[in-house]
Design an enzyme around this catalytic site. Structure first.
Site, short mmCIF file in Angstrom:
data_model
loop_
_atom_site.label_atom_id
_atom_site.label_comp_id
_atom_site.label_asym_id
_atom_site.label_seq_id
_atom_site.Cartn_x
_atom_site.Cartn_y
_atom_site.Cartn_z
N LYS A 76 0.83 -1.21 0.00
CA LYS A 76 0.00 0.00 0.00
C LYS A 76 0.87 1.26 0.00
O LYS A 76 0.64 2.19 -0.78
CB LYS A 76 -0.95 0.00 1.20
CG LYS A 76 -1.92 -1.18 1.22
CD LYS A 76 -2.94 -1.08 2.33
CE LYS A 76 -2.33 -1.17 3.72
NZ LYS A 76 -1.71 -2.49 3.99
N THR A 77 1.85 1.30 0.87
CA THR A 77 2.75 2.47 0.92
C THR A 77 3.54 2.61 -0.37
O THR A 77 3.70 3.71 -0.90
CB THR A 77 3.72 2.34 2.11
OG1 THR A 77 2.97 2.21 3.32
CG2 THR A 77 4.62 3.57 2.21
N ARG B 291 6.52 -8.08 1.77
CA ARG B 291 7.40 -7.59 2.83
C ARG B 291 8.07 -8.76 3.55
O ARG B 291 9.26 -8.72 3.84
CB ARG B 291 6.61 -6.74 3.83
CG ARG B 291 7.47 -6.19 4.97
CD ARG B 291 6.63 -5.40 5.94
NE ARG B 291 6.04 -4.22 5.31
CZ ARG B 291 5.04 -3.52 5.83
NH1 ARG B 291 4.51 -3.89 6.99
NH2 ARG B 291 4.57 -2.46 5.21
N ASP C 157 -0.76 6.81 6.61
CA ASP C 157 -0.86 5.40 6.96
C ASP C 157 -1.70 5.25 8.23
O ASP C 157 -1.81 6.18 9.03
CB ASP C 157 0.55 4.83 7.19
CG ASP C 157 0.58 3.32 7.10
OD1 ASP C 157 -0.43 2.72 6.67
OD2 ASP C 157 1.62 2.73 7.44
N THR D 101 -5.53 -1.13 7.56
CA THR D 101 -5.66 -2.57 7.68
C THR D 101 -7.03 -2.94 8.25
O THR D 101 -7.37 -4.11 8.32
CB THR D 101 -4.56 -3.14 8.60
OG1 THR D 101 -4.66 -2.50 9.88
CG2 THR D 101 -3.17 -2.88 8.01
#
Length: 345
Positions: A70-71, A223, A115, A164
């Site tokens: 997402k980032t 990640r 975020d 999330t």
């Protein structure tokens, strides 16, 4: 608060989200971003349309578990648009003036990324509504009976929020986003391609079988794949190998306590805690978190999504329940009365 303090709010989060190692592995353009094909296709269309009209892109809300990109996609959006990129997290915005300090320094069409946007404080969220819709800031001047509200214009910008917990984003905030894509876990093939790309950037060779084996046990998350890849590189180099082989990956998983489907030590402890301490469930999230010594946020955001995806855990109105499949994976005999369980080993 001084201007440099507002910058610190942004810089502090930049440092945490874009550390040097992880930043080197992040793709910079949509063509290099692997996976999430539907999200990419739609985003490409919206970005190109905004560039043609020379307008800011409509606000985006990115939903999905941690580590799915997402980032990274927010940063890519700014690169594709050719505009400035500012990033922070909701917990870093303590007071309305923190948000005002950031928005008062942006340039036209800037992409502003927040975020954990579901954690915004109500006063900051209300200020954000006006900024998103009217590109203005409400500011109170004076105190008491003499206080008055003035509206300060700010340059048109694009807000990208990431969460999330979609259900924790308030309806008024959610309704102000023009595109709300949901990120899905990555397939083994997609993760294998990401691993090979990252290995190339890290200047380490990896066998095809090794990349597939690694992808199978990385929780469907880039990640995690990149993190474990670095550890396998360490094992390979210390063992004197010039490449990461399947044998090195399997040995590495044993040392890192990662099993055949990617469960880590705490994943298994969560399942075993429910089975042994709570008779297989149901058990509430807070009680479960205390029993394993983790925070509720970590339990719900990191561990549970993958356990649920694997079919090992169920959420019910009464709490968490371990499935028969989890008993089988852990080598325990399942029965309706979990007190009668016995090890198959």
């Amino acid at each position: 608060m001084e201007d440099n303090d507002f910058s610190a709010i942004v810089r502090a989060d930049l440092k945490s989200n874009f550390d040097e190692q992880d930043g080197n592995l992040r793709p910079q353009f949509l063509k290099d971003f692997l996976g999430q094909e539907s999200v990419k296709k739609n985003l490409h269309t919206f970005v190109e349309a905004a560039k043609i009209r020379e307008e800011p892109l409509d606000h985006l809300l990115l939903i999905g578990p941690p580590g799915l990109g997402k980032t990274t996609l927010a940063q890519i959006t700014a690169h594709e648009l050719g505009v400035d990129f500012k990033v922070t997290s909701a917990p870093a915005l303590d007071k309305p003036k923190d948000l005002a300090g950031i928005l008062s320094t942006i340039t036209p069409r800037t992409v502003f990324f927040i975020d954990e946007i579901h954690r915004l404080k109500p006063a900051i969220e209300e200020m954000l509504y006006i900024a998103m819709e009217d590109f203005e800031l409400d500011w109170i001047i004076g105190q008491g009976a003499a206080a008055r509200t003035v509206r300060i214009p700010i340059p048109p910008f694009t807000l990208i929020g990431a969460t999330t917990k979609a259900g924790s984003v308030s309806s008024p905030l959610r309704s102000r986003f023009g595109f709300i894509p949901r990120f899905e876990f990555y397939s083994q093939i997609e993760l294998s391609e990401i691993i090979k790309r990252s290995a190339n950037i890290l200047d380490v060779k990896i066998d095809e079988n090794a990349s597939l084996c690694l992808a199978k046990c990385c929780r469907g998350t880039p990640r995690v794949a990149n993190r474990v890849l670095r550890r396998m590189r360490d094992f390979a180099q210390v063992s004197g190998s010039d490449r990461i082989t399947e044998e090195i990956v399997l040995n590495g998983f044993t040392r890192l306590e990662i099993d055949s489907i990617g469960l880590e030590k705490y994943d298994r402890e969560i399942l075993l805690s429910i089975i042994k301490n709570f008779n297989g469930g149901p058990v509430g999230a807070e009680t479960l978190a205390i029993s394993i010594g983790e925070s509720i946020d970590t339990l719900e955001d990191y561990y549970e999504p993958y356990l649920i995806q694997c079919g090992l855990l169920q959420r019910t109105p009464r709490g968490r329940i371990v499935t028969p499949k989890a008993y089988e994976h852990l080598g325990l005999k399942y029965s309706d009365n979990s007190n009668n369980q016995e090890s198959l080993f």
